[in-house]
Write a protein that holds these residues in place. Structure first.
Motif, PDB file in Angstrom:
ATOM      1  N   VAL A  33      -3.778   6.381  -0.546  1.00  0.00           N
ATOM      2  CA  VAL A  33      -3.442   5.339  -1.518  1.00  0.00           C
ATOM      3  C   VAL A  33      -2.935   6.052  -2.768  1.00  0.00           C
ATOM      4  O   VAL A  33      -3.565   7.004  -3.230  1.00  0.00           O
ATOM      5  CB  VAL A  33      -4.659   4.464  -1.844  1.00  0.00           C
ATOM      6  CG1 VAL A  33      -4.270   3.330  -2.778  1.00  0.00           C
ATOM      7  CG2 VAL A  33      -5.271   3.930  -0.563  1.00  0.00           C
ATOM      8  N   CYS A  50      -1.225   0.398  -8.027  1.00  0.00           N
ATOM      9  CA  CYS A  50      -1.711   1.167  -6.886  1.00  0.00           C
ATOM     10  C   CYS A  50      -1.143   0.585  -5.596  1.00  0.00           C
ATOM     11  O   CYS A  50      -0.999  -0.635  -5.474  1.00  0.00           O
ATOM     12  CB  CYS A  50      -3.235   1.148  -6.833  1.00  0.00           C
ATOM     13  SG  CYS A  50      -4.021   1.851  -8.304  1.00  0.00           S
ATOM     14  N   SER A  52      -1.289   1.114  -1.252  1.00  0.00           N
ATOM     15  CA  SER A  52      -1.867   1.774  -0.093  1.00  0.00           C
ATOM     16  C   SER A  52      -0.779   2.059   0.941  1.00  0.00           C
ATOM     17  O   SER A  52      -0.093   1.144   1.391  1.00  0.00           O
ATOM     18  CB  SER A  52      -2.938   0.892   0.546  1.00  0.00           C
ATOM     19  OG  SER A  52      -3.376   1.471   1.764  1.00  0.00           O
ATOM     20  N   ASN A  53      -0.652   3.332   1.313  1.00  0.00           N
ATOM     21  CA  ASN A  53       0.266   3.702   2.386  1.00  0.00           C
ATOM     22  C   ASN A  53      -0.376   3.469   3.748  1.00  0.00           C
ATOM     23  O   ASN A  53       0.245   3.708   4.779  1.00  0.00           O
ATOM     24  CB  ASN A  53       0.667   5.175   2.249  1.00  0.00           C
ATOM     25  CG  ASN A  53       1.499   5.415   1.009  1.00  0.00           C
ATOM     26  OD1 ASN A  53       2.288   4.563   0.607  1.00  0.00           O
ATOM     27  ND2 ASN A  53       1.314   6.564   0.395  1.00  0.00           N
ATOM     28  N   ARG A 100      -8.533   7.775  -1.047  1.00  0.00           N
ATOM     29  CA  ARG A 100      -8.686   7.255   0.310  1.00  0.00           C
ATOM     30  C   ARG A 100      -9.250   5.841   0.291  1.00  0.00           C
ATOM     31  O   ARG A 100      -9.617   5.314   1.349  1.00  0.00           O
ATOM     32  CB  ARG A 100      -9.621   8.181   1.101  1.00  0.00           C
ATOM     33  CG  ARG A 100      -9.105   9.598   1.149  1.00  0.00           C
ATOM     34  CD  ARG A 100     -10.130  10.566   1.737  1.00  0.00           C
ATOM     35  NE  ARG A 100      -9.734  11.931   1.494  1.00  0.00           N
ATOM     36  CZ  ARG A 100      -8.932  12.617   2.313  1.00  0.00           C
ATOM     37  NH1 ARG A 100      -8.477  12.053   3.411  1.00  0.00           N
ATOM     38  NH2 ARG A 100      -8.603  13.857   2.020  1.00  0.00           N
ATOM     39  N   THR A 102      -9.230   1.597  -1.089  1.00  0.00           N
ATOM     40  CA  THR A 102      -8.247   0.527  -1.081  1.00  0.00           C
ATOM     41  C   THR A 102      -7.481   0.536  -2.394  1.00  0.00           C
ATOM     42  O   THR A 102      -7.933   1.116  -3.386  1.00  0.00           O
ATOM     43  CB  THR A 102      -8.926  -0.836  -0.916  1.00  0.00           C
ATOM     44  OG1 THR A 102      -9.754  -1.068  -2.065  1.00  0.00           O
ATOM     45  CG2 THR A 102      -9.775  -0.883   0.349  1.00  0.00           C
ATOM     46  N   ALA A 103      -6.339  -0.121  -2.418  1.00  0.00           N
ATOM     47  CA  ALA A 103      -5.565  -0.207  -3.646  1.00  0.00           C
ATOM     48  C   ALA A 103      -6.377  -0.900  -4.739  1.00  0.00           C
ATOM     49  O   ALA A 103      -6.335  -0.516  -5.906  1.00  0.00           O
ATOM     50  CB  ALA A 103      -4.259  -0.953  -3.383  1.00  0.00           C
TER      51      ALA A 103
END
Length: 126
Positions: A33, A50, A52-53, A100, A102-103
């Motif tokens: 993230v 932010c 998240s990828n 690592r 969550t957004a």
């Protein structure tokens, strides 16, 4: 060596634009993230945007909605913060980070980050 390096900060007039970059070395952004934070003098650090990828979810501060956009260039292993219609209250040092979580958790600064950049200053003159 793992690190994040910000660039693109500077002095801009109200209503102007800047694009901040965060180049990652030794860190693969694909499964993390990514996020941008800022800290103004005398204030606490706050989450700006932010993404998240991992699941594609995003969060951003209400104060920047419609003006700031976070994005990523996988080929360059770099992510960006496009800032438009800047206001004096956007003046701060901007930091990039990866985690690592969550957004939502990341932008809320709920847990520690895996890596932080050293920051780039942004000054918006009135």
């Amino acid at each position: 060596q793992e690190r994040l390096v910000e660039s693109g900060g500077g002095l801009v007039q109200t209503g102007g634009s800047l694009r901040l970059s965060c180049a990652a070395s030794g860190i693969r952004l694909d499964y993390l993230v990514i996020g941008w934070f800022r800290q103004a003098p005398g204030k606490e650090r706050e989450g700006v945007s932010c993404l998240s990828n991992i699941d594609g979810n995003a969060r951003e501060a209400d104060s920047v909605k419609g003006r700031f956009t976070i994005s990523r260039d996988s080929a360059k292993n770099t992510f960006y913060l496009q800032m438009n219609n800047l206001k004096p209250e956007d003046t701060a040092t901007y930091y990039c980070a990866v985690s690592r979580w969550t957004a939502e958790a990341m932008c809320a600064l709920r847990y520690g980050m895996d890596y932080w950049g050293k920051g780039t200053p942004v000054t918006v003159s009135s």
